[in-house]
Scaffold this motif. Structure first.
Motif, PDB file in Angstrom:
ATOM      1  N   MET A   1      -1.519  25.619  -3.775  1.00 57.25           N
ATOM      2  CA  MET A   1      -0.325  26.104  -2.955  1.00 57.25           C
ATOM      3  C   MET A   1      -0.561  27.497  -2.708  1.00 57.25           C
ATOM      4  O   MET A   1      -0.907  28.247  -3.993  1.00 57.25           O
ATOM      5  CB  MET A   1       0.796  25.766  -3.750  1.00 57.25           C
ATOM      6  N   SER A   2      -0.308  27.990  -1.949  1.00 58.03           N
ATOM      7  CA  SER A   2      -0.422  29.653  -1.584  1.00 58.03           C
ATOM      8  C   SER A   2       0.977  30.047  -1.026  1.00 58.03           C
ATOM      9  O   SER A   2       1.711  29.559  -0.549  1.00 58.03           O
ATOM     10  CB  SER A   2      -1.546  29.870  -0.837  1.00 58.03           C
ATOM     11  N   GLY A   3       1.106  31.512  -1.242  1.00 55.20           N
ATOM     12  CA  GLY A   3       2.253  32.124  -0.929  1.00 55.20           C
ATOM     13  C   GLY A   3       2.090  33.288  -0.127  1.00 55.20           C
ATOM     14  O   GLY A   3       0.838  33.370   0.537  1.00 55.20           O
ATOM     15  N   TYR A   4       3.051  33.795   0.410  1.00 58.51           N
ATOM     16  CA  TYR A   4       3.011  35.149   1.164  1.00 58.51           C
ATOM     17  C   TYR A   4       3.555  36.274   0.789  1.00 58.51           C
ATOM     18  O   TYR A   4       4.219  36.388  -0.227  1.00 58.51           O
ATOM     19  CB  TYR A   4       3.631  34.752   2.636  1.00 58.51           C
ATOM     20  N   VAL A   5       2.989  37.441   0.925  1.00 65.51           N
ATOM     21  CA  VAL A   5       3.351  38.636   0.207  1.00 65.51           C
ATOM     22  C   VAL A   5       3.699  39.766   1.326  1.00 65.51           C
ATOM     23  O   VAL A   5       3.085  39.968   2.495  1.00 65.51           O
ATOM     24  CB  VAL A   5       2.109  39.227  -0.474  1.00 65.51           C
ATOM     25  N   PHE A   6       4.612  40.440   1.049  1.00 66.25           N
ATOM     26  CA  PHE A   6       5.114  41.589   1.913  1.00 66.25           C
ATOM     27  C   PHE A   6       4.779  42.995   0.690  1.00 66.25           C
ATOM     28  O   PHE A   6       5.026  42.654  -0.278  1.00 66.25           O
ATOM     29  CB  PHE A   6       6.506  41.826   2.308  1.00 66.25           C
ATOM     30  N   VAL A   7       4.216  43.809   1.411  1.00 64.49           N
ATOM     31  CA  VAL A   7       4.377  45.174   0.605  1.00 64.49           C
ATOM     32  C   VAL A   7       5.775  46.015   1.011  1.00 64.49           C
ATOM     33  O   VAL A   7       6.076  45.823   2.140  1.00 64.49           O
ATOM     34  CB  VAL A   7       3.412  45.985   0.743  1.00 64.49           C
ATOM     35  N   ILE A   8       6.736  46.403   0.191  1.00 62.12           N
ATOM     36  CA  ILE A   8       7.864  47.098   0.500  1.00 62.12           C
ATOM     37  C   ILE A   8       7.792  48.342  -0.185  1.00 62.12           C
ATOM     38  O   ILE A   8       7.471  48.817  -1.278  1.00 62.12           O
ATOM     39  CB  ILE A   8       9.136  46.393  -0.079  1.00 62.12           C
ATOM     40  N   GLY A   9       8.231  49.233   0.648  1.00 59.11           N
ATOM     41  CA  GLY A   9       8.045  50.767   0.350  1.00 59.11           C
ATOM     42  C   GLY A   9       8.540  51.834   1.347  1.00 59.11           C
ATOM     43  O   GLY A   9       8.889  51.175   2.532  1.00 59.11           O
ATOM     44  N   PRO A  10       8.689  53.009   1.022  1.00 61.93           N
ATOM     45  CA  PRO A  10       9.166  54.225   1.758  1.00 61.93           C
ATOM     46  C   PRO A  10       8.236  54.309   2.847  1.00 61.93           C
ATOM     47  O   PRO A  10       6.840  54.532   2.786  1.00 61.93           O
ATOM     48  CB  PRO A  10       9.430  55.069   1.070  1.00 61.93           C
ATOM     49  N   CYS A  11       8.897  54.567   4.089  1.00 64.15           N
ATOM     50  CA  CYS A  11       7.923  55.341   5.159  1.00 64.15           C
ATOM     51  C   CYS A  11       7.538  56.743   5.015  1.00 64.15           C
ATOM     52  O   CYS A  11       8.503  57.545   4.431  1.00 64.15           O
ATOM     53  CB  CYS A  11       8.744  55.205   6.460  1.00 64.15           C
ATOM     54  N   PHE A  12       6.215  57.235   5.185  1.00 61.88           N
ATOM     55  CA  PHE A  12       5.927  58.590   5.002  1.00 61.88           C
ATOM     56  C   PHE A  12       6.651  59.388   5.729  1.00 61.88           C
ATOM     57  O   PHE A  12       6.926  60.798   5.469  1.00 61.88           O
ATOM     58  CB  PHE A  12       4.464  58.891   4.768  1.00 61.88           C
ATOM     59  N   GLY A  13       6.984  59.079   7.041  1.00 62.18           N
ATOM     60  CA  GLY A  13       7.598  59.768   8.024  1.00 62.18           C
ATOM     61  C   GLY A  13       8.968  60.060   7.933  1.00 62.18           C
ATOM     62  O   GLY A  13       9.456  61.235   7.695  1.00 62.18           O
ATOM     63  N   CYS A  14       9.906  59.049   7.647  1.00 55.72           N
ATOM     64  CA  CYS A  14      11.114  59.356   7.544  1.00 55.72           C
ATOM     65  C   CYS A  14      12.047  58.784   6.218  1.00 55.72           C
ATOM     66  O   CYS A  14      13.008  59.040   5.930  1.00 55.72           O
ATOM     67  CB  CYS A  14      11.835  58.234   8.644  1.00 55.72           C
ATOM     68  N   GLY A  15      11.004  58.132   5.415  1.00 59.97           N
ATOM     69  CA  GLY A  15      11.693  57.794   3.881  1.00 59.97           C
ATOM     70  C   GLY A  15      12.369  56.561   4.104  1.00 59.97           C
ATOM     71  O   GLY A  15      12.638  55.882   2.875  1.00 59.97           O
ATOM     72  N   ALA A  16      12.651  55.873   5.198  1.00 61.47           N
ATOM     73  CA  ALA A  16      13.163  54.463   5.084  1.00 61.47           C
ATOM     74  C   ALA A  16      12.309  53.536   4.486  1.00 61.47           C
ATOM     75  O   ALA A  16      11.108  53.597   4.648  1.00 61.47           O
ATOM     76  CB  ALA A  16      13.442  54.172   6.732  1.00 61.47           C
ATOM     77  N   VAL A  17      13.032  52.371   3.711  1.00 55.90           N
ATOM     78  CA  VAL A  17      12.113  51.726   3.145  1.00 55.90           C
ATOM     79  C   VAL A  17      11.981  50.222   3.936  1.00 55.90           C
ATOM     80  O   VAL A  17      12.827  49.935   4.884  1.00 55.90           O
ATOM     81  CB  VAL A  17      12.836  50.762   2.039  1.00 55.90           C
ATOM     82  N   PHE A  18      10.674  49.924   4.258  1.00 61.15           N
ATOM     83  CA  PHE A  18      10.391  48.832   5.005  1.00 61.15           C
ATOM     84  C   PHE A  18       9.118  47.825   4.388  1.00 61.15           C
ATOM     85  O   PHE A  18       8.950  48.456   3.392  1.00 61.15           O
ATOM     86  CB  PHE A  18       9.849  49.390   6.426  1.00 61.15           C
ATOM     87  N   SER A  19       9.123  46.849   5.078  1.00 68.25           N
ATOM     88  CA  SER A  19       8.018  45.902   4.493  1.00 68.25           C
ATOM     89  C   SER A  19       7.092  45.745   5.428  1.00 68.25           C
ATOM     90  O   SER A  19       7.162  46.078   6.755  1.00 68.25           O
ATOM     91  CB  SER A  19       8.664  44.440   4.184  1.00 68.25           C
ATOM     92  N   TYR A  20       5.535  45.517   5.160  1.00 72.19           N
ATOM     93  CA  TYR A  20       4.571  45.582   5.807  1.00 72.19           C
ATOM     94  C   TYR A  20       3.311  44.938   5.169  1.00 72.19           C
ATOM     95  O   TYR A  20       3.110  44.692   4.179  1.00 72.19           O
ATOM     96  CB  TYR A  20       4.088  47.024   6.032  1.00 72.19           C
ATOM     97  N   ASN A  21       2.360  44.841   6.015  1.00 63.89           N
ATOM     98  CA  ASN A  21       1.106  44.169   5.725  1.00 63.89           C
ATOM     99  C   ASN A  21       0.247  45.347   5.230  1.00 63.89           C
ATOM    100  O   ASN A  21      -0.231  46.310   5.965  1.00 63.89           O
ATOM    101  CB  ASN A  21       0.547  43.624   6.919  1.00 63.89           C
ATOM    102  N   PRO A  22      -0.118  45.361   4.012  1.00 65.13           N
ATOM    103  CA  PRO A  22      -1.000  46.858   3.472  1.00 65.13           C
ATOM    104  C   PRO A  22      -2.251  46.881   4.299  1.00 65.13           C
ATOM    105  O   PRO A  22      -2.943  47.905   4.110  1.00 65.13           O
ATOM    106  CB  PRO A  22      -0.961  46.466   2.056  1.00 65.13           C
ATOM    107  N   HIS A  23      -2.928  45.832   4.930  1.00 63.62           N
ATOM    108  CA  HIS A  23      -4.048  45.896   5.471  1.00 63.62           C
ATOM    109  C   HIS A  23      -4.011  46.310   6.915  1.00 63.62           C
ATOM    110  O   HIS A  23      -5.043  46.681   7.411  1.00 63.62           O
ATOM    111  CB  HIS A  23      -4.908  44.680   5.163  1.00 63.62           C
TER     112      HIS A  23
END
Length: 72
Positions: A1-23
């Protein structure tokens, strides 16, 4: 069984926290380290980039989507 992953962190431009694909997320290098940029900042930067004859940033289709955990 496999799962899914989001990276969550602040945007370098505005500082808003968002989720993204790190690649796939658009980023800029800061002292050799990629710093993620949110879609709002990409959309805000593109008119200025175009006005300065720079290529627009075109995020990958899954830049802000989860990835399979085995892709990490």
């Amino acid at each position: 069984m496999s799962g899914y992953v989001f990276v969550i962190g602040p945007c370098f431009g505005c500082g808003a926290v968002f989720s993204y694909n790190p690649h796939r997320v658009p980023s800029i290098p800061v002292e050799g380290v990629r710093q993620a940029i949110c879609l709002d900042c990409v959309e805000q930067a593109n008119p200025e980039r175009k006005a300065n004859n720079l290529p627009e940033i075109v995020p990958h289709a899954d830049a802000y989507s989860p990835i399979r955990e085995e892709e990490l």
